[in-house]
Design an enzyme around this catalytic site. Sequence first.
Site, PDB file in Angstrom:
ATOM      1  N   ARG A  17       0.796  -1.231   0.000  1.00  0.00           N
ATOM      2  CA  ARG A  17       0.000   0.000   0.000  1.00  0.00           C
ATOM      3  C   ARG A  17       0.827   1.279   0.000  1.00  0.00           C
ATOM      4  O   ARG A  17       0.295   2.359  -0.169  1.00  0.00           O
ATOM      5  CB  ARG A  17      -0.977  -0.013   1.180  1.00  0.00           C
ATOM      6  CG  ARG A  17      -2.198  -0.870   0.894  1.00  0.00           C
ATOM      7  CD  ARG A  17      -3.223  -0.732   1.972  1.00  0.00           C
ATOM      8  NE  ARG A  17      -2.862  -1.498   3.164  1.00  0.00           N
ATOM      9  CZ  ARG A  17      -3.288  -1.214   4.385  1.00  0.00           C
ATOM     10  NH1 ARG A  17      -4.065  -0.175   4.572  1.00  0.00           N
ATOM     11  NH2 ARG A  17      -2.931  -1.961   5.410  1.00  0.00           N
ATOM     12  N   LYS A 362      29.275  30.229   0.379  1.00  0.00           N
ATOM     13  CA  LYS A 362      29.713  28.828   0.368  1.00  0.00           C
ATOM     14  C   LYS A 362      31.185  28.764   0.740  1.00  0.00           C
ATOM     15  O   LYS A 362      31.985  29.541   0.215  1.00  0.00           O
ATOM     16  CB  LYS A 362      29.515  28.237  -1.024  1.00  0.00           C
ATOM     17  CG  LYS A 362      29.791  26.749  -1.088  1.00  0.00           C
ATOM     18  CD  LYS A 362      30.470  26.323  -2.386  1.00  0.00           C
ATOM     19  CE  LYS A 362      31.911  26.791  -2.427  1.00  0.00           C
ATOM     20  NZ  LYS A 362      32.652  26.321  -3.606  1.00  0.00           N
TER      21      LYS A 362
END
Length: 467
Positions: A17, A362
């Site tokens: 399911r 960064k």
Amino acid sequence: MSHTVDVVILAAGKGTRMKSALPKVLQRLAGRPLLGHVLDTARGLAARRAVVVTGHGAEQVEAALPALAADLPWQAVRQQPQWGTGHAVQQAMPCLDDEGVTLVLSGDVPLTRPETLAALLSAQASAGPDALALLTVTMAEPHGYGRLVRGADGEVQRIVEEKDATDAERALTEVYSGILAAPTRRLRAWLSRLDNHNAQGEFYLTDVVRHAVADGVPVVAHRIDDALEVAGVNSPAQLAALERALQRRVADALLAQGVRLADPARLDVRGELVCGQDVEIDVNCVFEGRVELGDGVRIGAHCVIANARIEASAVIEPFTHIDGERSGVTVGAHARIGPFARLRPGTRLGPEVHIGNFVEVKNSTLAAGAKANHLAYLGDATVGERVNYGAGSITANYDGASKHRTVIEADVHVGSNCVLVAPVTLGAGGTIGAGSTVTKDTPPGALTVARAKPVTVPNWQRPRKAR
Ligand code: UD1
Ligand code: MG
């Protein structure tokens, strides 16, 4: 606990399911696969080892195991084909020593507390060395579960599966959780007597109860109230319901510690969130991996923060995305980040740094008081104290093959729309004129203007669109 516990985790079932290519036990709850939660529980019990029974998606499950089990000794055994829960435990028995107690858990039941299992194990131990102990719970809606059948004196007689039950048995509300504990030597014998003469043609683990009763061994039920602890995941709806329940547990624990959550129903912690005193978190924030928030930190609405340390009194404005991945991100005390900022791995921001909207950082270090307030990129940069980095400026850190560093020394002012072509060093206290493309180091204290010469083409016809 006085005796040695081996844990068997059933993880061979299909989970039809879920309608997912991922095996059911690898579906994520609070960012961690279901099986990881069950292994965490086993670790919490100081189990001697975990034997994981795999079947459907075995390769994927086994590939995930080393990281999930971490320091817990584990083994995987395959159940092929899947002939039922009893057949599944039979596959694990060759890995287990007779001396010791086996605790059977399901890979798709993630919210059982170690305290509950410890109580089940002590119920087993106090009922005698041969006893079988079952974890049970009373459910108003027991549909689909095995029911506990008790005798006139309340003694446990057997478990009947939904599909084999009579109407009277279906009316029983005490259900078997799928979790049991038994002395390994006894369990081995009971398992060898299982058959598949039932509605599903399966070897039911639950039939060991009947054999234990027949052997005159005590069978005890340790009954708990919280159905959540034994709730399994069979569908996306159940997975989502457990996710909310688990998140609520986490939110309640944070509130109890004194963290002010704008709405405990709108918080997601997918990992570990460690908070100091006087922390405030607005709605719809997601925390992943390990995140530390220092004293007095404020997190605005709609932030996603992963693998980061935010130091005391820093403010993260709404819609900020911080992801330290493996190298981490540090935001210094009294810093102000966002709204709409993005901090990537290796970002180290000192105290009182300001990072404004649409700024990406960064692998860069910014010293105390440095500012990049609007629309900018800093990658592989070392930025000194009090540097002011203008709108639209970027470090051109990548030449297509390798990354290079940009060093901006203390008190430099970088004007708007500059391109700093790394490797390059801007000397302390210098000023870079707006629109400069800087390809060479600049001396300290100097004004550098490095713009391309304007080109003007007279009478130029703009190309027209073809009709
Ligand atoms: C089982 C119990 C039921 C109990 C319920 C609790 C049996 C016969 N029934 O029913 O009494 O109320 O759990 O949730 O045990 N699995 C295997 N191999 C198999 C079959 C199953 O590894 O061949 C694993 C599944 O992946 C799952 C667990 O065993 O982790 C339970 O299997 P499931 O099919 O969900 O059993 P239920 O019918 O729910
Ligand atoms: Mg089930």
